[in-house]
Design a protein around this motif. Structure first.
Motif, PDB file in Angstrom:
ATOM      1  N   ILE A 158      -9.038   2.416   4.568  1.00 34.10           N
ATOM      2  CA  ILE A 158      -9.776   3.621   4.198  1.00 34.10           C
ATOM      3  C   ILE A 158     -11.260   3.367   4.383  1.00 34.10           C
ATOM      4  O   ILE A 158     -11.705   2.217   4.500  1.00 34.10           O
ATOM      5  CB  ILE A 158      -9.483   4.020   2.746  1.00 34.10           C
ATOM      6  N   ASN A 159     -12.014   4.490   4.406  1.00 35.47           N
ATOM      7  CA  ASN A 159     -13.469   4.349   4.432  1.00 35.47           C
ATOM      8  C   ASN A 159     -13.955   3.871   3.068  1.00 35.47           C
ATOM      9  O   ASN A 159     -13.340   4.147   2.028  1.00 35.47           O
ATOM     10  CB  ASN A 159     -14.129   5.683   4.770  1.00 35.47           C
ATOM     11  N   TYR A 160     -15.047   3.157   3.124  1.00 33.52           N
ATOM     12  CA  TYR A 160     -15.616   2.640   1.877  1.00 33.52           C
ATOM     13  C   TYR A 160     -15.933   3.814   0.935  1.00 33.52           C
ATOM     14  O   TYR A 160     -16.571   4.783   1.345  1.00 33.52           O
ATOM     15  CB  TYR A 160     -16.885   1.837   2.172  1.00 33.52           C
ATOM     16  N   GLY A 161     -15.419   3.697  -0.319  1.00 32.83           N
ATOM     17  CA  GLY A 161     -15.612   4.763  -1.296  1.00 32.83           C
ATOM     18  C   GLY A 161     -14.523   5.809  -1.262  1.00 32.83           C
ATOM     19  O   GLY A 161     -14.508   6.706  -2.100  1.00 32.83           O
ATOM     20  N   GLY A 162     -13.569   5.693  -0.320  1.00 30.68           N
ATOM     21  CA  GLY A 162     -12.495   6.656  -0.214  1.00 30.68           C
ATOM     22  C   GLY A 162     -11.345   6.342  -1.139  1.00 30.68           C
ATOM     23  O   GLY A 162     -11.366   5.373  -1.898  1.00 30.68           O
ATOM     24  N   THR A 163     -10.258   7.137  -1.114  1.00 31.31           N
ATOM     25  CA  THR A 163      -9.068   6.944  -1.942  1.00 31.31           C
ATOM     26  C   THR A 163      -7.843   7.010  -1.062  1.00 31.31           C
ATOM     27  O   THR A 163      -7.898   7.489   0.093  1.00 31.31           O
ATOM     28  CB  THR A 163      -8.976   8.020  -3.039  1.00 31.31           C
ATOM     29  N   THR A 164      -6.696   6.514  -1.635  1.00 30.17           N
ATOM     30  CA  THR A 164      -5.415   6.603  -0.932  1.00 30.17           C
ATOM     31  C   THR A 164      -4.319   6.714  -1.967  1.00 30.17           C
ATOM     32  O   THR A 164      -4.459   6.237  -3.111  1.00 30.17           O
ATOM     33  CB  THR A 164      -5.188   5.385  -0.015  1.00 30.17           C
ATOM     34  N   HIS A 165      -3.198   7.326  -1.590  1.00 32.68           N
ATOM     35  CA  HIS A 165      -2.073   7.558  -2.487  1.00 32.68           C
ATOM     36  C   HIS A 165      -1.032   6.476  -2.225  1.00 32.68           C
ATOM     37  O   HIS A 165      -0.538   6.327  -1.113  1.00 32.68           O
ATOM     38  CB  HIS A 165      -1.467   8.945  -2.222  1.00 32.68           C
ATOM     39  N   LEU A 166      -0.700   5.666  -3.286  1.00 31.41           N
ATOM     40  CA  LEU A 166       0.319   4.626  -3.185  1.00 31.41           C
ATOM     41  C   LEU A 166       1.643   5.157  -3.694  1.00 31.41           C
ATOM     42  O   LEU A 166       1.687   6.095  -4.512  1.00 31.41           O
ATOM     43  CB  LEU A 166      -0.092   3.381  -3.999  1.00 31.41           C
ATOM     44  N   ASN A 167       2.765   4.502  -3.266  1.00 33.24           N
ATOM     45  CA  ASN A 167       4.076   4.990  -3.697  1.00 33.24           C
ATOM     46  C   ASN A 167       5.091   3.867  -3.617  1.00 33.24           C
ATOM     47  O   ASN A 167       5.012   2.975  -2.740  1.00 33.24           O
ATOM     48  CB  ASN A 167       4.537   6.167  -2.813  1.00 33.24           C
ATOM     49  N   ALA A 168       6.112   3.883  -4.530  1.00 34.61           N
ATOM     50  CA  ALA A 168       7.258   2.984  -4.503  1.00 34.61           C
ATOM     51  C   ALA A 168       8.401   3.664  -5.233  1.00 34.61           C
ATOM     52  O   ALA A 168       8.197   4.329  -6.268  1.00 34.61           O
ATOM     53  CB  ALA A 168       6.926   1.653  -5.162  1.00 34.61           C
ATOM     54  N   ASP A 169       9.668   3.534  -4.729  1.00 33.87           N
ATOM     55  CA  ASP A 169      10.858   4.114  -5.341  1.00 33.87           C
ATOM     56  C   ASP A 169      11.896   3.016  -5.559  1.00 33.87           C
ATOM     57  O   ASP A 169      11.849   1.953  -4.950  1.00 33.87           O
ATOM     58  CB  ASP A 169      11.449   5.215  -4.433  1.00 33.87           C
ATOM     59  N   GLY A 170      12.917   3.335  -6.423  1.00 35.15           N
ATOM     60  CA  GLY A 170      14.040   2.428  -6.635  1.00 35.15           C
ATOM     61  C   GLY A 170      14.072   1.797  -7.999  1.00 35.15           C
ATOM     62  O   GLY A 170      15.022   1.071  -8.320  1.00 35.15           O
ATOM     63  N   GLY A 171      13.084   2.018  -8.868  1.00 35.12           N
ATOM     64  CA  GLY A 171      13.069   1.402 -10.182  1.00 35.12           C
ATOM     65  C   GLY A 171      13.084   2.431 -11.294  1.00 35.12           C
ATOM     66  O   GLY A 171      13.000   3.639 -11.069  1.00 35.12           O
ATOM     67  N   TYR A 172      13.202   1.926 -12.515  1.00 30.20           N
ATOM     68  CA  TYR A 172      13.143   2.787 -13.694  1.00 30.20           C
ATOM     69  C   TYR A 172      11.757   2.698 -14.339  1.00 30.20           C
ATOM     70  O   TYR A 172      11.214   3.685 -14.792  1.00 30.20           O
ATOM     71  CB  TYR A 172      14.221   2.358 -14.689  1.00 30.20           C
ATOM     72  N   TYR A 173      11.223   1.461 -14.394  1.00 29.83           N
ATOM     73  CA  TYR A 173       9.863   1.233 -14.869  1.00 29.83           C
ATOM     74  C   TYR A 173       9.050   0.632 -13.716  1.00 29.83           C
ATOM     75  O   TYR A 173       9.602  -0.094 -12.871  1.00 29.83           O
ATOM     76  CB  TYR A 173       9.837   0.257 -16.055  1.00 29.83           C
ATOM     77  N   TYR A 174       7.692   0.942 -13.726  1.00 30.81           N
ATOM     78  CA  TYR A 174       6.823   0.444 -12.665  1.00 30.81           C
ATOM     79  C   TYR A 174       5.563  -0.176 -13.289  1.00 30.81           C
ATOM     80  O   TYR A 174       5.088   0.279 -14.333  1.00 30.81           O
ATOM     81  CB  TYR A 174       6.405   1.549 -11.690  1.00 30.81           C
ATOM     82  N   SER A 175       5.048  -1.184 -12.589  1.00 32.92           N
ATOM     83  CA  SER A 175       3.775  -1.788 -13.015  1.00 32.92           C
ATOM     84  C   SER A 175       3.057  -2.288 -11.756  1.00 32.92           C
ATOM     85  O   SER A 175       3.611  -3.064 -10.964  1.00 32.92           O
ATOM     86  CB  SER A 175       4.038  -2.970 -13.963  1.00 32.92           C
ATOM     87  N   TRP A 176       1.792  -1.760 -11.576  1.00 29.41           N
ATOM     88  CA  TRP A 176       0.973  -2.162 -10.419  1.00 29.41           C
ATOM     89  C   TRP A 176      -0.102  -3.158 -10.902  1.00 29.41           C
ATOM     90  O   TRP A 176      -0.756  -2.945 -11.909  1.00 29.41           O
ATOM     91  CB  TRP A 176       0.275  -0.952  -9.798  1.00 29.41           C
ATOM     92  N   ILE A 177      -0.269  -4.261 -10.139  1.00 33.00           N
ATOM     93  CA  ILE A 177      -1.256  -5.312 -10.458  1.00 33.00           C
ATOM     94  C   ILE A 177      -2.006  -5.661  -9.175  1.00 33.00           C
ATOM     95  O   ILE A 177      -1.362  -5.856  -8.126  1.00 33.00           O
ATOM     96  CB  ILE A 177      -0.558  -6.568 -11.038  1.00 33.00           C
ATOM     97  N   PRO A 178      -3.340  -5.750  -9.209  1.00 35.32           N
ATOM     98  CA  PRO A 178      -4.230  -5.553 -10.364  1.00 35.32           C
ATOM     99  C   PRO A 178      -4.388  -4.058 -10.674  1.00 35.32           C
ATOM    100  O   PRO A 178      -4.088  -3.205  -9.842  1.00 35.32           O
ATOM    101  CB  PRO A 178      -5.541  -6.166  -9.912  1.00 35.32           C
ATOM    102  N   THR A 179      -4.899  -3.785 -11.856  1.00 40.25           N
ATOM    103  CA  THR A 179      -5.046  -2.390 -12.288  1.00 40.25           C
ATOM    104  C   THR A 179      -6.362  -1.781 -11.840  1.00 40.25           C
ATOM    105  O   THR A 179      -6.536  -0.555 -11.949  1.00 40.25           O
ATOM    106  CB  THR A 179      -4.947  -2.316 -13.819  1.00 40.25           C
ATOM    107  N   SER A 180      -7.296  -2.588 -11.360  1.00 44.55           N
ATOM    108  CA  SER A 180      -8.615  -2.062 -10.980  1.00 44.55           C
ATOM    109  C   SER A 180      -8.484  -1.098  -9.804  1.00 44.55           C
ATOM    110  O   SER A 180      -7.756  -1.365  -8.840  1.00 44.55           O
ATOM    111  CB  SER A 180      -9.544  -3.231 -10.608  1.00 44.55           C
ATOM    112  N   GLY A 181      -9.186   0.021  -9.887  1.00 41.47           N
ATOM    113  CA  GLY A 181      -9.192   1.010  -8.819  1.00 41.47           C
ATOM    114  C   GLY A 181      -7.998   1.945  -8.835  1.00 41.47           C
ATOM    115  O   GLY A 181      -7.854   2.767  -7.931  1.00 41.47           O
ATOM    116  N   LEU A 182      -7.112   1.840  -9.856  1.00 42.71           N
ATOM    117  CA  LEU A 182      -5.935   2.708  -9.936  1.00 42.71           C
ATOM    118  C   LEU A 182      -6.138   3.739 -11.051  1.00 42.71           C
ATOM    119  O   LEU A 182      -6.672   3.415 -12.128  1.00 42.71           O
ATOM    120  CB  LEU A 182      -4.680   1.879 -10.224  1.00 42.71           C
ATOM    121  N   ASP A 183      -5.672   4.955 -10.812  1.00 39.34           N
ATOM    122  CA  ASP A 183      -5.791   5.966 -11.856  1.00 39.34           C
ATOM    123  C   ASP A 183      -4.752   5.764 -12.949  1.00 39.34           C
ATOM    124  O   ASP A 183      -4.991   6.075 -14.111  1.00 39.34           O
ATOM    125  CB  ASP A 183      -5.681   7.380 -11.256  1.00 39.34           C
TER     126      ASP A 183
END
Length: 623
Positions: free
Chosen positions: A467-492
């Motif tokens: 992405i361009n510096y300062g931009g955003t992107t949409h992340l995605n993952a399927d197949g689980g019941y609970y989810y945890s993204w690491i690191p948490t910085s920069g995530l809504d």
């Protein structure tokens, strides 16, 4: 002193005519000569005497010394002897004597030799030191010139000593006193002459160490009586090998502890020492020893002992180390230990004196149990799980053998921690038996129950993004019941399956997905990177108000930060400056329009990674 006499006929004809003419002619006189040697080596006090000259007449003498011409001598004798004096030792040749007033000459004479006196030691004798290590020896040198002073050069054991001065007595002998033992090499010197070398050895008196001993064994200690058999010694020191000593001639000594002792006798003569050593072995006749049928057992096992290896044992007394004893004089007792541990077993035996002797051994009673980390645990189907456990048996029990049952679902049935693999969601019960070999022979059984949970597999995971510096992107993952993204910085929201990412730097995100039981999970990674557009500096601009290229500024400034932007006229005057990347120069200075021309600039830019870049150049203002 050696003298050499020779006669030279100067003129046979004149001598024959002398009776007829009635006149003795001086030129016709025969000259006799003799040589007188130097009085000491290196001195120039030798001489050659010619007899038959005319007194009070002046003569010149020419000659060679050791083959070399010498300055002419002028001599006016007061007698009929002409003396060449002050001569060093050597050979004198071609000696020619002239008298100009008489018109006569004699010679040549020679060879005539003037000698230095001979220095010779023709014999030597000695007296050895009376006591070892002292300087009481003497050396006598013979054959020297009586009543003459000599420098005596001495080498002792190959080491030169300080020269000394000695005077030969009336018999030509020099006595050297206060001499120590050793190998001597001696010469004497007189003037520049040195004698022959003589060698002689002085020896310390011989003395021999020797001793014998007699042993008397006892219960509280062993007595040893020493007999000194040394010869020609003046004093003694005994080292008994137990940190004690004595200076008696033939001492007795009590050893309170059994063992083998190195006894050393030091004998002395003067300052010299000799030693002799004997090993004195002191062993009591009674020895305690025993065997344990098994010195390593597990809990709830019986130990058996055997005291018959003891020597000369008439009574047996056992201490089992756990507060229990056996005084029944039984050489084969048995004993049951109630608690695990290491116990010191002591057997005390006595002989007929009775002298006691004790020995001890350690018997190990080992604890033996197993504890597994996963008792009634869960595992994901299709995923292997290592069944980890802990055995409390100490390492000294040796190797432990394991047997697992049933074999279904296990990768091995004879290891401590096998891997379990489930293909269904069922409960599985396993029995494990642990055994050890000799000497402990322990055995223990335990069980493990495992429940297989549903499997988790991530799908539809976002691919790597740029992405361009300062931009955003949409992340995605399927197949689980609970989810945890690491690191948490920069995530809504890091705990949903599709967060929005806006990282401040290139970041690799890891997403973990779990089932509803929280026991099975899967993971994946997404890399979010960004690009920096290359900034651009124009070479010309036209501030004519047409909306095109009216301002001179840096182009493509996105993630960069402007540190400085300065413009100078051709005389070096600053006409514009800013640190705002959105601003540019419109071709004016203090509100006045600048004429067309070439202007210089300095631009400095900083990047997100901390690096910097500086631009220097010219820009053309066109109107």
């Amino acid at each position: 002193m050696k003298q050499i006499l020779r006669t030279v006929v100067v003129s046979t004809l004149l001598i024959a005519l002398l009776p007829f003419i009635g006149l003795a002619t001086p030129c016709a006189t025969s000259l006799l000569y003799k040589a007188e040697n130097t009085t000491d080596c290196g001195l120039s006090d030798g001489s050659i005497i010619f007899s038959g000259v005319v007194a009070s007449n002046t003569y010149t003498v020419d000659y060679l010394y050791n083959g070399l011409p010498q300055p002419t001598l002028t001599i006016t004798p007061t007698t009929t002897d002409l003396i060449m004096s002050g001569l060093p030792a050597g050979d004198y040749e071609n000696i020619v004597i002239n008298n100009t007033s008489l018109g006569c000459n004699w010679g040549p004479f020679g060879t005539i030799t003037v000698n230095d006196p001979i220095v010779l030691i023709d014999s030597v004798s000695s007296i050895d030191p009376a006591t070892c290590g002292t300087n009481t020896g003497s050396i006598f040198l013979y054959g020297l010139r009586p009543n003459t002073t000599y420098t005596i050069n001495i080498t002792l054991n190959g080491n030169p000593q300080t020269p000394v001065t000695g005077i030969a007595n009336g018999s030509g002998m020099i006595a050297l006193g206060s001499m120590t033992s050793g190998a001597y090499d001696i010469t004497v010197s007189s003037g520049t002459c040195t004698s022959n070398s003589v060698n002689i050895n002085l020896y310390d008196p011989e003395f021999l160490p020797a001793f014998d001993y007699e042993i008397h064994l006892g219960c509280s200690g062993d007595s040893v009586f020493f007999q000194n058999q040394s010869e020609n010694a003046s004093s003694y020191t005994w080292d008994f090998g137990d940190n004690t000593s004595s200076t008696d001639l033939s001492p007795g000594h009590l050893y309170t502890t059994q063992g083998v002792y190195t006894v050393v006798l030091h004998v002395f003569n003067g300052s010299c020492e000799r030693t002799i050593t004997h090993e004195v072995t002191l062993v009591h006749p009674v020895i305690s020893a025993f065997n344990i049928t098994r010195d390593s057992i597990c809990e709830r096992q019986e130990a058996m002992f055997d005291g018959t290896p003891s020597i000369n044992a008439y009574t047996y007394s056992w201490d089992f180390g756990d507060g229990k004893t056996d005084e029944s004089n039984n050489p084969h007792p048995k004993h049951f230990y109630k608690e695990p541990g290491a116990y010191t077993v002591t057997l005390t035996v006595k002989d007929f004196v009775p002298c006691p002797n004790s020995s001890s051994q350690i018997i190990t009673v080992a604890p033996f149990s197993m504890i597994f980390d996963h008792q009634d645990t869960s595992v994901c189907i299709y995923e292997p799980m290592k069944i980890t456990g802990m055995n409390t048996a100490p390492s000294y029990v040796g190797a432990i053998n394991y047997t697992w049952s049933p074999a279904a679902g296990l990768d091995s049935t004879n290891v401590q921690e096998p891997y379990f693999y489930a293909a269904d969601t069922q409960s599985h019960l396993y029995i494990v038996t642990a055994t050890t070999g000799a000497p402990f022979n322990c055995m223990l059984t335990d069980s493990v129950r495992i429940f297989a949970q549903p499997h988790v597999r991530l799908v539809n995971v976002t691919g790597d993004r740029v992405i361009n510096y300062g931009g955003t992107t949409h992340l995605n993952a399927d197949g689980g019941y609970y989810y945890s993204w690491i690191p948490t910085s920069g995530l809504d929201n890091p705990n949903i399956k599709d967060p929005i990412a806006s990282p401040g730097e290139p970041t690799i995100y890891t997403v973990y997905a779990m089932n509803q039981y929280g026991g099975c999970r899967d993971s994946a990674t997404v890399k979010v990177d960004y690009v920096n557009d290359q900034e651009f500096v124009p070479t010309a601009f036209t501030p004519n108000g047409d909306g095109k290229n009216d301002v001179f500024k840096l182009v493509n400034m996105r993630s960069q930060r402007l540190l400085q932007f300065r413009v100078y006229d051709r005389w070096g005057n600053l006409v514009f400056q800013t640190t705002d990347a959105n601003q540019g120069w419109d071709g004016t200075y203090n509100g006045n329009v600048m004429d067309s021309g070439v202007f210089s600039y300095i631009i400095q830019v900083a990047f997100p990674d901390g690096s910097q870049k500086t631009y220097r150049g010219d820009v053309t203002l066109l109107r």
